[in-house]
Design a protein around this motif. Structure first.
Motif, mmCIF file in Angstrom:
data_model
loop_
_atom_site.group_PDB
_atom_site.id
_atom_site.type_symbol
_atom_site.label_atom_id
_atom_site.label_comp_id
_atom_site.label_asym_id
_atom_site.label_seq_id
_atom_site.Cartn_x
_atom_site.Cartn_y
_atom_site.Cartn_z
ATOM 1 N N PHE A 117 0.829 -1.320 -0.156
ATOM 2 C CA PHE A 117 -0.026 -0.068 0.027
ATOM 3 C C PHE A 117 0.796 1.202 -0.033
ATOM 4 O O PHE A 117 0.458 2.320 -0.654
ATOM 5 C CB PHE A 117 -0.929 0.009 1.280
ATOM 6 C CG PHE A 117 -2.074 1.158 1.301
ATOM 7 C CD1 PHE A 117 -3.176 0.984 0.258
ATOM 8 C CD2 PHE A 117 -1.640 2.398 2.149
ATOM 9 C CE1 PHE A 117 -3.902 1.950 0.421
ATOM 10 C CE2 PHE A 117 -2.670 3.377 1.897
ATOM 11 C CZ PHE A 117 -3.912 3.039 1.109
ATOM 12 N N THR A 120 2.125 1.669 -3.523
ATOM 13 C CA THR A 120 1.296 2.514 -4.378
ATOM 14 C C THR A 120 1.187 3.770 -4.288
ATOM 15 O O THR A 120 1.099 4.815 -5.244
ATOM 16 C CB THR A 120 -0.212 1.980 -4.302
ATOM 17 O OG1 THR A 120 -0.346 2.275 -2.977
ATOM 18 C CG2 THR A 120 -0.121 0.329 -4.516
ATOM 19 N N ILE A 121 1.334 4.467 -2.993
ATOM 20 C CA ILE A 121 1.325 5.990 -2.697
ATOM 21 C C ILE A 121 2.677 6.487 -3.244
ATOM 22 O O ILE A 121 2.612 7.692 -3.751
ATOM 23 C CB ILE A 121 1.174 6.183 -1.386
ATOM 24 C CG1 ILE A 121 -0.203 5.659 -0.814
ATOM 25 C CG2 ILE A 121 1.244 7.743 -1.057
ATOM 26 C CD1 ILE A 121 -0.475 5.987 0.776
ATOM 27 N N MET A 168 0.417 10.901 0.238
ATOM 28 C CA MET A 168 -0.570 11.412 -0.500
ATOM 29 C C MET A 168 -0.410 12.895 -0.817
ATOM 30 O O MET A 168 -0.866 13.559 -1.796
ATOM 31 C CB MET A 168 -1.835 10.703 -0.051
ATOM 32 C CG MET A 168 -1.957 9.412 -0.129
ATOM 33 S SD MET A 168 -3.767 8.713 0.359
ATOM 34 C CE MET A 168 -3.514 8.984 2.228
ATOM 35 N N THR A 196 -8.680 10.421 -5.897
ATOM 36 C CA THR A 196 -7.934 9.119 -5.529
ATOM 37 C C THR A 196 -7.287 9.305 -3.938
ATOM 38 O O THR A 196 -7.491 8.720 -3.067
ATOM 39 C CB THR A 196 -6.582 8.930 -6.357
ATOM 40 O OG1 THR A 196 -7.469 8.315 -7.425
ATOM 41 C CG2 THR A 196 -6.108 7.650 -5.710
ATOM 42 N N THR A 197 -6.796 10.867 -3.635
ATOM 43 C CA THR A 197 -6.345 10.984 -2.330
ATOM 44 C C THR A 197 -7.463 10.904 -1.326
ATOM 45 O O THR A 197 -7.350 10.509 -0.200
ATOM 46 C CB THR A 197 -5.617 12.142 -2.251
ATOM 47 O OG1 THR A 197 -4.540 12.320 -3.195
ATOM 48 C CG2 THR A 197 -5.221 12.739 -0.864
ATOM 49 N N ARG A 200 -8.285 7.223 -0.710
ATOM 50 C CA ARG A 200 -7.179 6.572 -0.101
ATOM 51 C C ARG A 200 -7.386 6.902 1.366
ATOM 52 O O ARG A 200 -7.041 5.978 2.257
ATOM 53 C CB ARG A 200 -5.837 6.642 -0.451
ATOM 54 C CG ARG A 200 -5.570 6.128 -2.044
ATOM 55 C CD ARG A 200 -4.156 6.513 -2.448
ATOM 56 N NE ARG A 200 -3.757 5.720 -3.646
ATOM 57 C CZ ARG A 200 -2.719 5.974 -4.362
ATOM 58 N NH1 ARG A 200 -2.191 7.089 -4.296
ATOM 59 N NH2 ARG A 200 -2.526 5.199 -5.558
ATOM 60 N N ALA A 203 -9.411 4.054 2.771
ATOM 61 C CA ALA A 203 -8.823 3.033 2.982
ATOM 62 C C ALA A 203 -7.934 2.854 4.384
ATOM 63 O O ALA A 203 -7.593 1.816 4.788
ATOM 64 C CB ALA A 203 -8.112 2.570 1.846
ATOM 65 N N ARG A 221 -13.397 -0.551 0.139
ATOM 66 C CA ARG A 221 -11.925 -0.494 0.263
ATOM 67 C C ARG A 221 -11.075 -1.921 -0.338
ATOM 68 O O ARG A 221 -10.011 -1.785 -0.922
ATOM 69 C CB ARG A 221 -11.551 -0.569 1.541
ATOM 70 C CG ARG A 221 -10.219 -0.730 2.018
ATOM 71 C CD ARG A 221 -9.945 -0.380 3.549
ATOM 72 N NE ARG A 221 -10.535 -1.322 4.468
ATOM 73 C CZ ARG A 221 -10.107 -2.328 4.650
ATOM 74 N NH1 ARG A 221 -8.895 -2.740 4.561
ATOM 75 N NH2 ARG A 221 -10.797 -3.091 5.573
ATOM 76 N N ARG A 224 -10.476 -1.893 -4.291
ATOM 77 C CA ARG A 224 -9.338 -1.072 -5.047
ATOM 78 C C ARG A 224 -9.974 -0.152 -6.147
ATOM 79 O O ARG A 224 -9.054 0.255 -7.097
ATOM 80 C CB ARG A 224 -8.274 -1.897 -5.651
ATOM 81 C CG ARG A 224 -7.753 -2.840 -4.529
ATOM 82 C CD ARG A 224 -7.099 -2.136 -3.386
ATOM 83 N NE ARG A 224 -5.869 -1.202 -3.758
ATOM 84 C CZ ARG A 224 -5.350 -0.594 -3.193
ATOM 85 N NH1 ARG A 224 -5.637 -0.351 -1.884
ATOM 86 N NH2 ARG A 224 -4.288 0.359 -3.681
ATOM 87 N N ASP A 227 -8.259 3.641 -6.713
ATOM 88 C CA ASP A 227 -7.155 4.012 -7.654
ATOM 89 C C ASP A 227 -7.413 4.308 -9.039
ATOM 90 O O ASP A 227 -6.577 4.803 -9.734
ATOM 91 C CB ASP A 227 -5.986 2.864 -7.494
ATOM 92 C CG ASP A 227 -5.298 2.649 -6.162
ATOM 93 O OD1 ASP A 227 -4.851 3.634 -5.625
ATOM 94 O OD2 ASP A 227 -5.218 1.557 -5.675
#
Length: 364
Positions: A117, A120-121, A168, A196-197, A200, A203, A221, A224, A227
């Motif tokens: 995770f 991905t950020i 983020m 997306t932020t 996220r 999540a 969550r 996904r 994203d």
């Protein structure tokens, strides 16, 4: 319009905050409707079906975007496309892991999922910098990334939440700074990144010990799908770049296997010639011909002053900027050809070209 850019930047920040706050309020609302029952106390076949199908949609989107990027990369091998393809691979692999292990993972697998995770950020921030050719301090990128990934899987929930949220915000800050500095294309990434932020943050909230997650947001969550907006924004940006690079003259030269200059001369020669003695007006007096209307407007005092000022403005540019302008406007080369010749990315060529033109306009 500087105030319009500032307004758009503020709107993007408010959008991210609004989505995050809406997630908290929706979670509380669903908990009240369910009588305070959290997602760990609910086992719903319908919910599992919804979650699995949403996960499938997200994986299909990532795979489709990756296929399109591969096709574009086959046409023009740009480093930015490799970065985007790697980002999509990370999202696809992460989405696959979540699909196979939706909950209940412990031990080493739990640490691996936390690390992914954070990856991905981090990948979002690095991809934004790569697409926009933003200068990052090279000697700090690797150490800072290692520290971020280490803290991003820390066992202290509040520390992990703060570090990942800061990551983020860094991605959003890079896009905001580029947009406010005049890079209009950054606007294509700004709002998708804000969306997306905000999602996220949804999540991340369940990692806090005092936060009780409701079942509907748990399904979202695990899917996904949050994203997808940023990935689509990056795809829009890449497609815009390719549209601007498309040069019909260059394509004709490649198809006919002749130099590009010959194509330009041939297209100029298509215009029918006009005689200087052709009459254009003859009512009630002497006939006025084309010759009578022809004048040389280039050899005026004003044009001489402008040429001197232009020469002086160009002389103030750096050698690299002068070289880029010479190849672009004197030799007729595309930005891709210039980037290949001087050894930098096409985005950097575009940024240097725009900066040189702005400097010349300021001098004039």
């Amino acid at each position: 319009m500087k105030w319009k850019k500032q307004l758009c930047a503020a709107a993007a920040v408010l959008l991210a905050l609004g989505i995050a706050l809406a997630g908290v309020l929706l979670n509380q609302h669903f908990l009240v409707l369910s009588g305070g029952i959290s997602r760990t106390e609910i086992q719903s076949p319908l919910g599992d079906w919804v979650r699995s199908h949403l996960q499938l949609v997200a994986l299909i989107v990532f795979a489709t975007l990756a296929a399109a990027i591969l096709a574009l990369y086959h046409y023009k091998k740009q480093p930015e496309l490799r970065y985007f393809l790697l980002y999509l691979a990370v999202l696809f692999f992460w989405g696959t892991l979540v699909a196979f292990f939706p909950a209940g993972f412990q031990g080493l697998l739990q640490r691996f999922m936390r690390l992914f995770f954070a990856i991905t950020i981090l990948a979002s921030a690095l991809l934004s910098a790569a697409l926009l050719a933003l200068p990052l301090p090279a000697k700090w990128v690797v150490p800072a990334s290692a520290v971020f990934l280490l803290l991003g899987q820390a066992g202290f929930p509040l520390l992990r939440f703060s570090v990942l949220t800061a990551g983020m915000c860094l991605c959003l800050y890079l896009l905001l700074s580029a947009y406010l500095r005049g890079y209009e294309a950054a606007g294509l990434l700004l709002f998708p990144c804000a969306i997306t932020t905000g999602f996220r943050v949804w999540a991340l909230l369940p990692t806090l010990p005092f936060y009780v997650e409701c079942y509907p947001l748990y399904l979202l969550r695990c899917a996904r799908v949050f994203d997808i907006p940023f990935a689509l924004g990056c795809m829009t940006y890449v497609c815009r770049r390719f549209a601007l690079q498309f040069d019909r003259t260059e394509q004709l030269a490649q198809e006919l296997a002749i130099p590009r200059e010959e194509v330009v001369l041939a297209m100029d020669a298509i215009v029918d010639p006009v005689s200087l003695y052709e009459p254009i007006y003859s009512e009630g007096g002497d006939t006025v011909c084309v010759m009578d209307q022809v004048s040389d407007r280039r050899c005026t005092d004003e044009s001489w002053i402008q040429r001197i000022a232009l020469k002086d403005a160009i002389s103030r540019l750096t050698p690299r900027e002068r070289s880029i302008l010479m190849m672009r406007f004197n030799q007729g080369k595309t930005q891709m050809e210039v980037s290949a010749q001087i050894g930098i990315s096409q985005a950097q060529v575009s940024r240097l070209e725009k900066g040189a033109i702005r400097a010349i306009k300021k001098e004039l």
